[in-house]
Write an enzyme that holds these catalytic residues in place. Sequence first.
Site, PDB file in Angstrom:
ATOM      1  N   TYR A  58       1.659   5.038  -2.596  1.00  0.00           N
ATOM      2  CA  TYR A  58       1.904   6.778  -2.206  1.00  0.00           C
ATOM      3  C   TYR A  58       3.301   6.975  -2.677  1.00  0.00           C
ATOM      4  O   TYR A  58       3.460   8.134  -3.084  1.00  0.00           O
ATOM      5  CB  TYR A  58       1.498   6.881  -0.737  1.00  0.00           C
TER       6      TYR A  58
ATOM      7  N   HIS B 272       0.837  -1.289  -0.105  1.00  0.00           N
ATOM      8  CA  HIS B 272      -0.093   0.095  -0.183  1.00  0.00           C
ATOM      9  C   HIS B 272       0.916   1.159  -0.105  1.00  0.00           C
ATOM     10  O   HIS B 272       0.601   2.132  -0.792  1.00  0.00           O
ATOM     11  CB  HIS B 272      -1.226   0.163   1.131  1.00  0.00           C
TER      12      HIS B 272
ATOM     13  N   HIS C 240      -9.367   0.636 -11.184  1.00  0.00           N
ATOM     14  CA  HIS C 240      -9.073   1.535 -10.280  1.00  0.00           C
ATOM     15  C   HIS C 240      -7.513   1.798 -10.225  1.00  0.00           C
ATOM     16  O   HIS C 240      -7.007   3.156 -10.281  1.00  0.00           O
ATOM     17  CB  HIS C 240      -9.269   1.080  -8.598  1.00  0.00           C
ATOM     18  N   PHE C 241      -6.741   0.802 -10.413  1.00  0.00           N
ATOM     19  CA  PHE C 241      -5.618   1.246 -10.417  1.00  0.00           C
ATOM     20  C   PHE C 241      -4.999   1.712 -11.868  1.00  0.00           C
ATOM     21  O   PHE C 241      -3.808   2.577 -11.979  1.00  0.00           O
ATOM     22  CB  PHE C 241      -4.269   0.217 -10.002  1.00  0.00           C
ATOM     23  N   HIS C 242      -5.726   1.497 -12.838  1.00  0.00           N
ATOM     24  CA  HIS C 242      -5.272   2.311 -14.197  1.00  0.00           C
ATOM     25  C   HIS C 242      -5.737   3.618 -14.078  1.00  0.00           C
ATOM     26  O   HIS C 242      -5.078   4.452 -14.976  1.00  0.00           O
ATOM     27  CB  HIS C 242      -5.854   1.545 -15.366  1.00  0.00           C
TER      28      HIS C 242
ATOM     29  N   ARG D 118     -10.368 -10.397 -12.201  1.00  0.00           N
ATOM     30  CA  ARG D 118      -9.260  -9.890 -12.556  1.00  0.00           C
ATOM     31  C   ARG D 118      -8.171 -10.914 -13.060  1.00  0.00           C
ATOM     32  O   ARG D 118      -8.497 -12.226 -12.439  1.00  0.00           O
ATOM     33  CB  ARG D 118      -8.568  -8.718 -11.479  1.00  0.00           C
ATOM     34  N   ARG D 119      -7.076 -10.783 -13.278  1.00  0.00           N
ATOM     35  CA  ARG D 119      -6.092 -11.782 -13.568  1.00  0.00           C
ATOM     36  C   ARG D 119      -6.576 -13.184 -14.223  1.00  0.00           C
ATOM     37  O   ARG D 119      -6.228 -14.296 -13.600  1.00  0.00           O
ATOM     38  CB  ARG D 119      -5.278 -11.987 -12.039  1.00  0.00           C
TER      39      ARG D 119
HETATM   40 FE1  HAS Z   1      -5.937   2.052  -4.406  1.00  0.00          FE
HETATM   41  C1  HAS Z   1      -6.256  -1.415  -4.613  1.00  0.00           C
HETATM   42  C2  HAS Z   1      -7.887   1.868  -1.495  1.00  0.00           C
HETATM   43  C3  HAS Z   1      -5.515   5.414  -3.763  1.00  0.00           C
HETATM   44  C4  HAS Z   1      -2.982   1.879  -6.408  1.00  0.00           C
HETATM   45  N1  HAS Z   1      -4.929   0.513  -5.232  1.00  0.00           N
HETATM   46  C5  HAS Z   1      -5.136  -0.731  -5.415  1.00  0.00           C
HETATM   47  C6  HAS Z   1      -4.378  -1.490  -6.188  1.00  0.00           C
HETATM   48  C7  HAS Z   1      -3.423  -0.533  -6.682  1.00  0.00           C
HETATM   49  C8  HAS Z   1      -3.937   0.808  -6.137  1.00  0.00           C
HETATM   50  C9  HAS Z   1      -2.399  -0.763  -7.678  1.00  0.00           C
HETATM   51  O1  HAS Z   1      -9.201  -0.155   0.356  1.00  0.00           O
HETATM   52  C10 HAS Z   1      -4.392  -3.002  -6.605  1.00  0.00           C
HETATM   53  C11 HAS Z   1      -3.275  -3.698  -5.959  1.00  0.00           C
HETATM   54  C12 HAS Z   1      -3.463  -5.190  -6.274  1.00  0.00           C
HETATM   55  O2  HAS Z   1      -3.003  -5.562  -7.260  1.00  0.00           O
HETATM   56  O3  HAS Z   1      -4.211  -6.012  -5.789  1.00  0.00           O
HETATM   57  N2  HAS Z   1      -6.538   3.435  -3.054  1.00  0.00           N
HETATM   58  C13 HAS Z   1      -7.417   2.962  -2.001  1.00  0.00           C
HETATM   59  C14 HAS Z   1      -7.717   4.671  -1.238  1.00  0.00           C
HETATM   60  C15 HAS Z   1      -7.160   5.400  -2.025  1.00  0.00           C
HETATM   61  C16 HAS Z   1      -6.325   4.865  -3.036  1.00  0.00           C
HETATM   62  C17 HAS Z   1      -8.580   4.751  -0.052  1.00  0.00           C
HETATM   63  N3  HAS Z   1      -4.495   3.568  -5.038  1.00  0.00           N
HETATM   64  C18 HAS Z   1      -4.625   4.651  -4.544  1.00  0.00           C
HETATM   65  C19 HAS Z   1      -3.396   5.276  -5.577  1.00  0.00           C
HETATM   66  C20 HAS Z   1      -2.981   4.537  -6.265  1.00  0.00           C
HETATM   67  C21 HAS Z   1      -3.663   3.453  -5.936  1.00  0.00           C
HETATM   68  C22 HAS Z   1      -3.267   6.842  -5.278  1.00  0.00           C
HETATM   69  C23 HAS Z   1      -1.673   4.441  -7.125  1.00  0.00           C
HETATM   70  C24 HAS Z   1      -1.172   5.644  -7.244  1.00  0.00           C
HETATM   71  N4  HAS Z   1      -6.920   0.635  -3.229  1.00  0.00           N
HETATM   72  C25 HAS Z   1      -7.566   0.790  -2.090  1.00  0.00           C
HETATM   73  C26 HAS Z   1      -8.167  -0.459  -1.678  1.00  0.00           C
HETATM   74  C27 HAS Z   1      -7.558  -1.545  -2.552  1.00  0.00           C
HETATM   75  C28 HAS Z   1      -7.036  -0.790  -3.548  1.00  0.00           C
HETATM   76  C29 HAS Z   1      -9.153  -0.725  -0.579  1.00  0.00           C
HETATM   77  C30 HAS Z   1      -7.609  -3.063  -2.437  1.00  0.00           C
HETATM   78  C31 HAS Z   1      -8.839  -3.524  -3.295  1.00  0.00           C
HETATM   79  C32 HAS Z   1      -8.951  -5.025  -3.315  1.00  0.00           C
HETATM   80  O4  HAS Z   1     -10.091  -5.528  -2.630  1.00  0.00           O
HETATM   81  O5  HAS Z   1      -8.160  -5.670  -3.811  1.00  0.00           O
HETATM   82  C33 HAS Z   1      -7.049   6.931  -1.712  1.00  0.00           C
HETATM   83  O6  HAS Z   1      -5.698   7.304  -1.223  1.00  0.00           O
HETATM   84  C34 HAS Z   1      -7.753   7.981  -2.619  1.00  0.00           C
HETATM   85  C35 HAS Z   1      -7.812   9.117  -1.872  1.00  0.00           C
HETATM   86  C36 HAS Z   1      -8.068  10.239  -3.387  1.00  0.00           C
HETATM   87  C37 HAS Z   1      -8.890  11.286  -3.282  1.00  0.00           C
HETATM   88  C38 HAS Z   1      -8.950  12.084  -4.355  1.00  0.00           C
HETATM   89  C39 HAS Z   1      -8.318  13.390  -4.281  1.00  0.00           C
HETATM   90  C40 HAS Z   1      -8.502  14.344  -5.530  1.00  0.00           C
HETATM   91  C41 HAS Z   1      -7.355  15.175  -6.086  1.00  0.00           C
HETATM   92  C42 HAS Z   1      -7.500  15.826  -7.349  1.00  0.00           C
HETATM   93  C43 HAS Z   1      -8.044  17.110  -7.042  1.00  0.00           C
HETATM   94  C44 HAS Z   1      -8.076  17.852  -8.466  1.00  0.00           C
HETATM   95  C45 HAS Z   1      -8.218  19.008  -8.878  1.00  0.00           C
HETATM   96  C46 HAS Z   1      -8.172  19.440 -10.326  1.00  0.00           C
HETATM   97  C47 HAS Z   1      -7.579  20.066  -7.927  1.00  0.00           C
HETATM   98  C48 HAS Z   1      -9.810  11.602  -1.967  1.00  0.00           C
HETATM   99  C49 HAS Z   1      -6.227  15.414  -5.003  1.00  0.00           C
HETATM  100  C50 HAS Z   1      -9.643  20.167 -10.492  1.00  0.00           C
HETATM  101  C51 HAS Z   1      -9.418  21.179 -11.216  1.00  0.00           C
HETATM  102  C52 HAS Z   1     -10.315  21.495 -12.059  1.00  0.00           C
HETATM  103  C53 HAS Z   1     -10.272  22.539 -13.078  1.00  0.00           C
HETATM  104  C54 HAS Z   1     -11.780  20.917 -11.889  1.00  0.00           C
END
Ligand code: HAS
Length: 551
Positions: free
Chosen positions: A229, A225, A376-378, A441-442
């Site tokens: 990050y 995990h 999700h991860f793509h 998946r996989r």
């Molecule tokens: Fe995830 C599975 C939960 C973020 C990558 N994640 C994965 C896997 C990968 C991955 C690779 O709880 C699969 C692993 C495998 O092979 O099995 N993930 C989360 C949560 C977050 C999260 C809670 N993941 C990421 C990030 C990744 C990533 C970042 C890669 C870089 N993930 C999970 C969970 C699994 C999981 C479970 C397991 C699932 C399972 O059952 O297998 C959080 O960190 C996300 C928080 C993000 C936000 C968004 C904030 C938005 C921002 C952009 C603002 C935009 C602006 C532009 C300002 C709350 C900062 C606006 C402008 C305008 C002009 C409108």
Amino acid sequence: MNLNKVSEIIDKRDAKLILAHFFVAFTALFLGAVAGLLQTLVRSGTLTLPAGIGYYQLLTAHGVLLGLIFTTFFIIGFLLACISRTTGKLNSGSLLSGWIGFMTMTAGTVLGVIMILLNKATVLYTFYAPLQASPWYYIALTLVIVGSWIGGFSMIRQYYLWKKAHKGELSPLLSFMAIMTMLLWLIATIGVAVSVLFQFIPWSFGWVETINILLSRTLFWYFGHPLVYFWLLPAYICWYAIIPKIIGGKIFSDSLARMAFVLFLLFSIPVGFHHQLLESGISPFWKYLQVVLTFMVIVPSLMTAFSLFATFELSGRERGAKSLFGWFRMLPWKDARFFAPMMGMLIFIPAGAGGIVNASNQLNQVVHNTLWVTGHFHLTVASSVALTFFGIGYWLVPHLTGRKLTAKMHKLANLQTILWAVGMFFMSGAMHTVGLFGAPRRTSYTTYNDHPDALGWIPYEVAMAVGGSILFIAILLLMYVMINLSWFAPKGVEEFPLGEVAPNAEKTPRILENWKLWIGITIALILFAYTIPIIDMIQHAPPGSPGFKLW
Ligand code: HAS
């Protein structure tokens, strides 16, 4: 301590080291993308692989080359650039260890790829036991990790020397962020290093007959995990500290940016169980605790979103934007250095929402091990992070090679970004949707004896292949732009954009640089979240498992 003066242009010797990292990163990206294209074609039933190449062999190559090699090499190169740009050129010791780290990582990469090509390591990027690869594959992974540590130490040394020479001063924001990212990586990789050294290597050499599967998976996710990050934070460095300069604005708040990075260090490690919610052998209490901590790690991303909106709006208003969203039009949409990371940010909104779905225990029961997670991860790593890395490459590569990003390359780079976003919309959208219908998946192409459910998945798998093909065209375009910027673009000086903090921002509290405090709390949280479950896994371990080669 006599450190060199900070120059606006990265020193030539440092540039070579950084470019070497980028060279391996982009080569891995290209090879991994070829594997990705073939996979989508196989999975949709459009193609049968020739010459005995296996689907899972390809999937391993894809995951390892993109998820582990492209990212790690790019990130270490970029972080070295951040350090060199803000603390002055690397001193000879740091430079030497940077090269030793690079060589070690490259040796590991070559060995690992050979093992995958020989079909001796078809265990996917998570290398779950009891699938058993050749011991040389685990040794290859060890070399990559040890090499990254050596590279990391060279950054920490440089930072330490800077601090010594600037007693009592706040370190430059970019260096602080780079060190925080590296620290997170160092603490996280301890888990996977322990598992590989004490479990996988002895087991794959046959020195011990069995392996404790649950323990190996837990140690993997202790690392897995924070790994995500480690991918994300370099993108955040760009969003917080580089984008403001490109758009002609200011960094909204230095303290908020540092605080977000501190929170990532604290909360990104003790949360690995959210990848194991459906695994038996871990008591619900510890799963619950780690889910709560997972929700804590969402906070710094929400802070980041707030800070970015503030930066965009303030810079737009300064230039005369009046209406509620008038600032939106003021952003430099045609500037490739902005457009690619900005698409990454926009995509991160649904991508992050998907993460919150995954982390919610009940919803995880629906999506776990389905194509939803692949979707999700793509969106996260392969879109938000990758697009930001491409955006960084558009100015950093010419900065390092002494060339210019021309108007023509801006246009091609913007086209690249659009193709990437469209391709990902099809591919990841289809993955999310068909995942909700239960598609696993996989898994290679199968209709499960023409089961109606599985037949219903096929149109989505075709949409994935369409998206994958568009993405591959985008990769070809990216390679063209990167090759141009490396060797053919006109000579000149491309700026390293470095944002300045808004003049009326609050003064940064010193406590944010209290490394001992943050490392101490991080260790306490890790011990709290992991000690009892790991003791349980060892004391009440079921019989271990021999190795299996199912390919
Ligand atoms: Fe995830 C599975 C939960 C973020 C990558 N994640 C994965 C896997 C990968 C991955 C690779 O709880 C699969 C692993 C495998 O092979 O099995 N993930 C989360 C949560 C977050 C999260 C809670 N993941 C990421 C990030 C990744 C990533 C970042 C890669 C870089 N993930 C999970 C969970 C699994 C999981 C479970 C397991 C699932 C399972 O059952 O297998 C959080 O960190 C996300 C928080 C993000 C936000 C968004 C904030 C938005 C921002 C952009 C603002 C935009 C602006 C532009 C300002 C709350 C900062 C606006 C402008 C305008 C002009 C409108």
